[in-house]
Design an enzyme around this catalytic site. Structure first.
Site, PDB file in Angstrom:
ATOM      1  N   CYS A 291       1.247  -1.214  -0.358  1.00  0.00           N
ATOM      2  CA  CYS A 291      -0.440   0.261   0.547  1.00  0.00           C
ATOM      3  C   CYS A 291       1.477   1.300   0.174  1.00  0.00           C
ATOM      4  O   CYS A 291       1.726   1.660   1.115  1.00  0.00           O
ATOM      5  CB  CYS A 291      -0.831  -0.198   1.158  1.00  0.00           C
ATOM      6  SG  CYS A 291      -1.719   1.790   1.685  1.00  0.00           S
TER       7      CYS A 291
ATOM      8  N   CYS B 266      -0.080   3.869   2.529  1.00  0.00           N
ATOM      9  CA  CYS B 266       0.014   3.678   3.809  1.00  0.00           C
ATOM     10  C   CYS B 266       1.478   3.592   4.051  1.00  0.00           C
ATOM     11  O   CYS B 266       1.407   4.392   4.907  1.00  0.00           O
ATOM     12  CB  CYS B 266       0.067   2.082   3.916  1.00  0.00           C
ATOM     13  SG  CYS B 266      -1.213   1.308   4.116  1.00  0.00           S
TER      14      CYS B 266
END
Length: 112
Positions: free
Chosen positions: A36, A39
């Site tokens: 991600c 993230c």
């Protein structure tokens, strides 16, 4: 539980109850994944907030791929999802990455 230098510990399905639900301070849980991108962008932001707000807020992360039980239990469908727990209950949900100033503003009502 693994603690990173940034002040953000990794929590697993096995220790989520102890580390998050049983914590004295509010706990911000970042549901994340290695793949991600947003993230990864959020990691230094949360590290800075963890250092600055250590007396008011604890920040941990849960890898959704390695800990699917916890992600499923709280209905996490996207990463990053931030859930704030206070007294063992989720009290705030934020989906997506944000700049530090906006995230702090979003969290102001749950900080002790």
């Amino acid at each position: 539980m693994t603690t990173y230098a940034e002040g953000v510990a990794e929590v697993t399905d096995a220790d989520f109850g102890t580390e998050v639900l049983g914590a004295g301070l509010p706990v911000l849980v970042k549901f994340t994944a290695e793949w991600c991108g947003p993230c990864r962008q959020l990691k230094p932001v949360l590290g800075a907030i963890a250092a600055e707000q250590a007396d008011r807020l604890r920040i941990v992360e849960v890898d959704v791929d390695r800990n699917p039980e916890t992600a499923r239990r709280y209905g996490v469908l996207a990463t990053p999802t931030l859930l704030v727990f206070r007294g063992g209950e989720p009290v705030k949900s934020i989906v997506g990455a944000r700049p530090k100033r906006r995230l702090l503003a979003d969290l102001e009502d749950v900080l002790v």
